[in-house]
Motif scaffolding. Structure first.
Motif, PDB file in Angstrom:
ATOM      1  N   UNK A  58       2.578  12.499  -8.632  1.00  0.00           N
ATOM      2  CA  UNK A  58       1.736  12.078  -7.505  1.00  0.00           C
ATOM      3  C   UNK A  58       2.637  11.429  -6.463  1.00  0.00           C
ATOM      4  N   UNK A  59       2.417  11.756  -5.209  1.00  0.00           N
ATOM      5  CA  UNK A  59       3.338  11.332  -4.155  1.00  0.00           C
ATOM      6  C   UNK A  59       3.368   9.818  -3.951  1.00  0.00           C
ATOM      7  N   UNK A  60       2.212   9.175  -4.063  1.00  0.00           N
ATOM      8  CA  UNK A  60       2.119   7.730  -3.814  1.00  0.00           C
ATOM      9  C   UNK A  60       1.285   7.044  -4.883  1.00  0.00           C
ATOM     10  N   UNK A  61       1.645   5.806  -5.173  1.00  0.00           N
ATOM     11  CA  UNK A  61       0.742   4.903  -5.891  1.00  0.00           C
ATOM     12  C   UNK A  61      -0.119   4.262  -4.815  1.00  0.00           C
ATOM     13  N   UNK A  62      -1.367   4.018  -5.093  1.00  0.00           N
ATOM     14  CA  UNK A  62      -2.244   3.405  -4.094  1.00  0.00           C
ATOM     15  C   UNK A  62      -1.733   2.025  -3.717  1.00  0.00           C
ATOM     16  N   UNK A  63      -1.259   1.279  -4.726  1.00  0.00           N
ATOM     17  CA  UNK A  63      -0.718  -0.061  -4.503  1.00  0.00           C
ATOM     18  C   UNK A  63       0.428  -0.326  -5.466  1.00  0.00           C
ATOM     19  N   UNK A  64       1.303  -1.193  -5.025  1.00  0.00           N
ATOM     20  CA  UNK A  64       2.314  -1.771  -5.887  1.00  0.00           C
ATOM     21  C   UNK A  64       2.170  -3.279  -5.792  1.00  0.00           C
ATOM     22  N   UNK A 107       0.830  -1.203   0.000  1.00  0.00           N
ATOM     23  CA  UNK A 107       0.000   0.000   0.000  1.00  0.00           C
ATOM     24  C   UNK A 107       0.866   1.254   0.000  1.00  0.00           C
ATOM     25  N   UNK A 108       0.329   2.300  -0.625  1.00  0.00           N
ATOM     26  CA  UNK A 108       0.941   3.635  -0.613  1.00  0.00           C
ATOM     27  C   UNK A 108       2.433   3.613  -0.949  1.00  0.00           C
ATOM     28  N   UNK A 109       2.718   3.101  -2.112  1.00  0.00           N
ATOM     29  CA  UNK A 109       4.103   3.002  -2.579  1.00  0.00           C
ATOM     30  C   UNK A 109       4.556   4.384  -3.072  1.00  0.00           C
ATOM     31  N   UNK A 110       5.640   4.912  -2.530  1.00  0.00           N
ATOM     32  CA  UNK A 110       6.125   6.233  -2.969  1.00  0.00           C
ATOM     33  C   UNK A 110       6.458   6.225  -4.459  1.00  0.00           C
TER      34      UNK A 110
END
Length: 136
Positions: A67-73, A53-56
């Motif tokens: 965008x600061x984060x991807x929702x998932x990786x 979750x919240x991958x930079x």
């Protein structure tokens, strides 16, 4: 006589065609359900894959104004296999910060997917997107 009258015929009853009302949805509850579905599908259909979750966005070497984060990786053996963004409005995908994060994935040849949290996002659809983008 108007065009529709000619097409429909003179003696036929004309019915008003009602456009379906757009269902408004609480974005927060839509996002929570979408996240639950994504997590369940990865866990059940993709053994050996890890969902982070919240991958930079720096992981993909995205510029600082991305965008600061991807929702998932989605990872396998500590290697990114796909990045996922959950977006809240129908124009979010064309915002500069989102485009920059997507382009960073493209440069790394890592599949990128976005899901709109207000859309239906049935489990079959989510699963199909994963198979099309990640494959095995």
């Amino acid at each position: 006589m108007g065009f529709l009258s000619r097409v429909l015929g003179k003696g036929r009853d004309r019915q008003m065609i009602e456009m379906p009302q757009r269902r408004t949805r609480n974005y927060c509850s839509g996002e929570q359900e979408l996240r639950r579905r994504i997590e369940k599908i990865i866990a059940e259909e993709w053994p050996g894959y890890e969902l982070r979750k919240n991958v930079p966005s720096g992981v993909m070497e995205a510029p600082s104004d991305a965008r600061e984060f991807y929702s998932y990786g989605v990872y396998r053996d500590n290697v990114p296999k796909a990045m996922i963004m959950i977006l809240k409005d129908n124009n979010a995908y064309c915002r500069r910060d989102v485009r920059l994060a997507r382009m960073a994935c493209e440069l790394k040849k890592i599949p990128y997917m976005n899901f709109m949290d207000y859309m239906e996002n049935r489990p079959e659809y989510i699963s199909q997107r994963f198979w099309e983008n990640i494959g095995i």
